[in-house]
Motif scaffolding. Structure first.
Motif, short mmCIF file in Angstrom:
data_model
loop_
_atom_site.label_atom_id
_atom_site.label_comp_id
_atom_site.label_asym_id
_atom_site.label_seq_id
_atom_site.Cartn_x
_atom_site.Cartn_y
_atom_site.Cartn_z
N GLU A 293 6.62 0.06 6.26
CA GLU A 293 7.06 -1.04 5.89
C GLU A 293 6.56 -1.33 4.50
OE1 GLU A 293 9.57 -2.31 7.30
OE2 GLU A 293 9.09 -0.98 9.18
N SER A 294 6.01 -0.67 3.69
CA SER A 294 5.63 -0.93 2.33
C SER A 294 6.61 -0.38 1.43
CB SER A 294 4.15 -0.15 2.05
OG SER A 294 4.43 1.29 1.98
N ILE A 295 6.54 -1.00 0.27
CA ILE A 295 7.40 -0.61 -1.01
C ILE A 295 7.12 0.88 -1.40
CG2 ILE A 295 8.04 -1.01 -3.19
CD1 ILE A 295 7.44 -4.01 -2.71
N SER B 237 -3.03 -6.00 0.78
CA SER B 237 -2.96 -7.06 -0.15
C SER B 237 -2.99 -8.68 0.36
CB SER B 237 -1.23 -6.93 -0.64
OG SER B 237 -0.84 -7.94 -1.84
N SER B 238 -2.79 -8.95 1.54
CA SER B 238 -2.85 -10.09 2.04
C SER B 238 -4.57 -10.47 2.10
CB SER B 238 -2.37 -10.38 3.48
OG SER B 238 -3.05 -9.34 4.15
N ILE C 193 -5.57 3.43 -4.76
CA ILE C 193 -4.81 3.35 -3.90
C ILE C 193 -4.57 4.58 -2.67
CG2 ILE C 193 -2.21 3.24 -3.44
CD1 ILE C 193 -2.31 0.95 -5.92
N LEU C 194 -4.41 5.63 -3.32
CA LEU C 194 -4.24 6.90 -2.54
C LEU C 194 -5.51 7.04 -1.58
CD1 LEU C 194 -3.13 9.98 -4.64
CD2 LEU C 194 -2.32 9.09 -2.63
N GLU D 240 -1.54 -3.89 -8.35
CA GLU D 240 -0.84 -2.55 -7.91
C GLU D 240 -0.72 -2.46 -6.33
OE1 GLU D 240 0.18 -0.16 -10.43
OE2 GLU D 240 -0.16 -2.09 -11.38
N VAL D 241 -1.65 -2.90 -5.66
CA VAL D 241 -1.60 -2.93 -4.01
C VAL D 241 -0.30 -4.00 -3.89
CG1 VAL D 241 -2.70 -4.07 -2.12
CG2 VAL D 241 -3.85 -2.62 -3.92
#
Length: 212
Positions: free
Chosen positions: A30-32, A99-100, A66-67, A90-91
């Protein structure tokens, strides 16, 4: 490119090169970020790139963090406030669920590790030399050296002169204080934010990580 999650994807993120599996980029459907790599992939490529890398105009250094998160399920939280802000930005941009868990204002406990100082004291008078050091034994022949040679010994180990005092001429009392800055023990432990803890523990938790 086929839709096989085991296909290797080459990336150019802000000029920094990466390679990973397509399935890794789709770890959170569901992520961008996953959306950018749905079939067919519509991201631009550099025609001059021999690996035909997909181009992302984002922070290349942070994308490595992130990777690592996508591969392990754990985000390393940098203690430096500027780096923290960059990672958090960036997250959020890529819409990743972790991110939350990243507050807009970095908690004090997550900030850069505090420093402490170690000291060395060298006192020379007409009768003897006194050398005090917090880090254990040192060569005994140091007592036969000149003050300059002793200072050089500590200087080669990261110490700098903090203060110096001399009196009664060249054969009188000389006192030299030296200090070395270092990270306070235990305070440089990195932090991790995890999607899910082992053994069925609740998600959305933050814990200290000892790096082993």
């Amino acid at each position: 490119m086929s839709d096989d999650p085991n296909n290797i994807v080459y990336l150019n993120v802000g000029g920094v090169r990466y390679s990973t599996f397509l399935g890794t980029l789709r770890r959170h459907p569901e992520s961008i970020l996953a959306g950018l790599f749905r079939h067919p992939i519509s991201l631009p490529r550099d025609s001059r790139d021999p690996n035909s890398a997909f181009f992302l105009d984002r922070n290349g250094a942070v994308f490595g963090v992130i990777l690592d998160y996508l591969r392990s399920g754990t985000l390393i939280v940098p203690r430096d406030p500027a780096q923290y802000s960059a990672v958090r930005r960036e997250v959020a941009y890529f819409g990743l669920p972790v991110s939350s868990q990243l507050p807009s204002i970095q908690p004090t406990l997550w900030e850069a590790a505090p420093k402490r100082y170690k000291h060395a004291r060298i006192v020379v008078d007409d009768i003897e030399k006194i050398i005090e050091w917090e880090e254990g034994p040192f060569p005994q022949d140091l007592y036969t050296k000149t003050v300059e040679e002793i200072v050089k010994f500590f200087g080669s180990r990261g110490y700098c002169i903090a203060s110096e005092y001399a009196s009664r001429g060249t054969h009188g009392l000389t006192s030299v204080w030296m200090s070395k800055e270092e990270i306070f023990p235990g305070a440089d432990v990195p932090l991790e934010v995890v999607d899910r803890l082992p053994d069925g523990a609740a998600p959305n938790s933050v814990r200290a990580f000892l790096g082993h």
